[in-house]
Design a protein around this motif. Structure first.
Motif, mmCIF file in Angstrom:
data_model
loop_
_atom_site.group_PDB
_atom_site.id
_atom_site.type_symbol
_atom_site.label_atom_id
_atom_site.label_comp_id
_atom_site.label_asym_id
_atom_site.label_seq_id
_atom_site.Cartn_x
_atom_site.Cartn_y
_atom_site.Cartn_z
ATOM 1 N N TYR A 264 0.695 -1.118 -0.003
ATOM 2 C CA TYR A 264 0.068 0.123 -0.124
ATOM 3 C C TYR A 264 0.624 1.378 0.162
ATOM 4 N N GLN B 90 0.962 5.198 1.080
ATOM 5 C CA GLN B 90 0.140 5.998 2.095
ATOM 6 C C GLN B 90 0.693 7.586 1.949
ATOM 7 N N GLN C 205 -3.179 11.192 4.082
ATOM 8 C CA GLN C 205 -4.397 10.219 3.202
ATOM 9 C C GLN C 205 -4.270 8.868 3.688
ATOM 10 N N GLY C 206 -5.312 8.226 3.343
ATOM 11 C CA GLY C 206 -5.415 6.838 3.676
ATOM 12 C C GLY C 206 -4.511 5.838 2.787
ATOM 13 N N PRO C 207 -4.537 4.791 3.202
ATOM 14 C CA PRO C 207 -3.440 3.789 2.260
ATOM 15 C C PRO C 207 -4.054 3.478 1.000
ATOM 16 N N PHE D 84 -4.079 0.784 -1.837
ATOM 17 C CA PHE D 84 -3.549 -0.411 -2.467
ATOM 18 C C PHE D 84 -2.792 -0.424 -3.799
ATOM 19 N N GLN E 29 -1.178 -7.327 -4.766
ATOM 20 C CA GLN E 29 -1.007 -8.271 -4.047
ATOM 21 C C GLN E 29 -0.482 -9.444 -4.440
ATOM 22 N N GLN F 28 -4.147 -9.464 -7.279
ATOM 23 C CA GLN F 28 -4.769 -8.269 -7.733
ATOM 24 C C GLN F 28 -3.978 -6.973 -7.905
ATOM 25 N N LEU G 257 4.564 6.784 2.276
ATOM 26 C CA LEU G 257 4.983 5.693 3.288
ATOM 27 C C LEU G 257 4.288 4.660 2.527
ATOM 28 N N LEU H 283 3.552 0.583 2.788
ATOM 29 C CA LEU H 283 3.487 -0.396 3.679
ATOM 30 C C LEU H 283 2.998 -1.687 3.243
ATOM 31 N N ILE I 99 -5.172 -8.980 8.423
ATOM 32 C CA ILE I 99 -4.055 -8.440 7.675
ATOM 33 C C ILE I 99 -3.381 -7.846 8.603
ATOM 34 N N PHE J 225 0.032 -5.198 9.068
ATOM 35 C CA PHE J 225 0.870 -4.276 8.511
ATOM 36 C C PHE J 225 2.213 -4.143 9.207
ATOM 37 N N GLY J 226 3.259 -3.846 8.361
ATOM 38 C CA GLY J 226 4.470 -3.433 8.948
ATOM 39 C C GLY J 226 4.343 -1.975 9.342
ATOM 40 N N GLU J 227 5.674 -1.475 9.541
ATOM 41 C CA GLU J 227 5.732 -0.130 10.022
ATOM 42 C C GLU J 227 6.076 0.718 8.785
ATOM 43 N N TYR K 124 -8.771 0.490 11.660
ATOM 44 C CA TYR K 124 -7.407 0.360 12.294
ATOM 45 C C TYR K 124 -6.853 1.593 12.761
ATOM 46 N N GLY L 56 3.270 1.601 11.941
ATOM 47 C CA GLY L 56 2.278 1.140 10.966
ATOM 48 C C GLY L 56 0.932 0.934 11.274
ATOM 49 N N PHE M 18 -8.367 4.648 10.965
ATOM 50 C CA PHE M 18 -8.893 4.499 9.581
ATOM 51 C C PHE M 18 -9.868 3.463 9.473
ATOM 52 N N GLY N 264 -10.608 4.727 3.954
ATOM 53 C CA GLY N 264 -10.854 6.135 4.094
ATOM 54 C C GLY N 264 -9.656 7.059 4.456
#
Lengths: 113, 117
Positions: A35, A37, A41-43, A45, A48, A56, A88, A90, A102, A104-106, B36, B43, B90, B108
């Motif tokens: 992802y 980010q 903003q939001g992440p 996609f 995958q 996808q 960023l 992710l 799911i 997530f990493g940092e 999230y 993260g 989020f 979002g």
């Protein structure tokens, strides 16, 4: 048990350069997603990978490519970097199957100058 | 395709006050829903998720969210917040067809919750 690990954590690149970001999924996970980010903003996609195949893809140009290795780790490559690629990045991993969480990493902070 | 709207970009509250973070989604198919949390320079961590069954889901740290299909909403609530709840939250959806909770998430733009003493 290590979670999702990403490297590098921060990097600075120049416009036009290429970058490779790396991700090791959580132990036992076979599915890796990436992802982007942007600040504030939001992440979003990117794509995958499952069983070393891209399953996808989001709305990103072909400059964004990836790979999954037999050990399920993954790389994200971005060619011909633009200032707008600063974000960023992710990595997320999960175990194939319905209802699995799911993780997530940092993230890797990429700055393009 | 799905989309998510988080109606508030920032929500400031005082410690021990209740809070609601609003999330509405749009989708032509059935969806799974997620909240999230992202602490500064970290993260994303899953807070809670709705896959099926009871429309009210709870997290271990006191948050809850209710899936309302008719309103296409999944608002997040906590009756009493702590300073440590300060973070970006989020809301996300995924396609529920064919085990879609493992597929791509549509997020979002996030709501920054700031808890003041």
């Amino acid at each position: 048990d290590a979670g999702v690990t990403q490297s590098p954590t921060h990097l600075i690149k120049t416009r036009g350069q290429q970058v490779t970001l790396r991700c090791s999924p959580k132990s036992g996970h076979d599915t890796v997603s990436w992802y982007q980010q942007a600040l504030g903003q939001g992440p979003q996609f990117i794509f995958q990978y499952y069983e070393e195949e891209e399953r996808q893809r989001g709305n990103f140009p072909d400059r964004f490519s990836g790979h999954q290795f037999p050990n399920y780790s993954s790389e994200l490559n971005v060619n011909a970097l633009l200032l707008g690629d600063s974000a960023l990045y992710l990595c997320a991993s999960s175990l194939g199957g319905s209802g699995n969480t799911i993780y997530f990493g940092e993230g890797s902070w990429l700055t393009v100058v | 395709a799905q989309s998510v709207t988080q109606l508030d970009s920032q929500v400031p509250v005082f410690e021990e006050a209740p809070v609601e973070l609003r999330c509405n989604y749009s989708s032509s198919v059935s969806v799974y829903l997620f909240w999230y949390v992202q602490y500064p320079n970290q993260g994303l961590q899953l807070l809670l998720k709705y896959l099926s069954g009871s429309t009210l889901v709870e997290s271990i740290n006191g948050f809850e969210a209710e899936f309302n299909k008719s309103q296409t909403s999944f608002h997040l609530r906590k009756p009493s917040v702590h300073i440590s709840d300060t973070a970006e939250y989020f809301c996300a959806v995924s396609d529920a067809r064919g085990g879609g909770s493992n597929y791509k998430l549509t997020f979002g733009k996030g709501t920054l919750l700031t808890v003041n003493p």
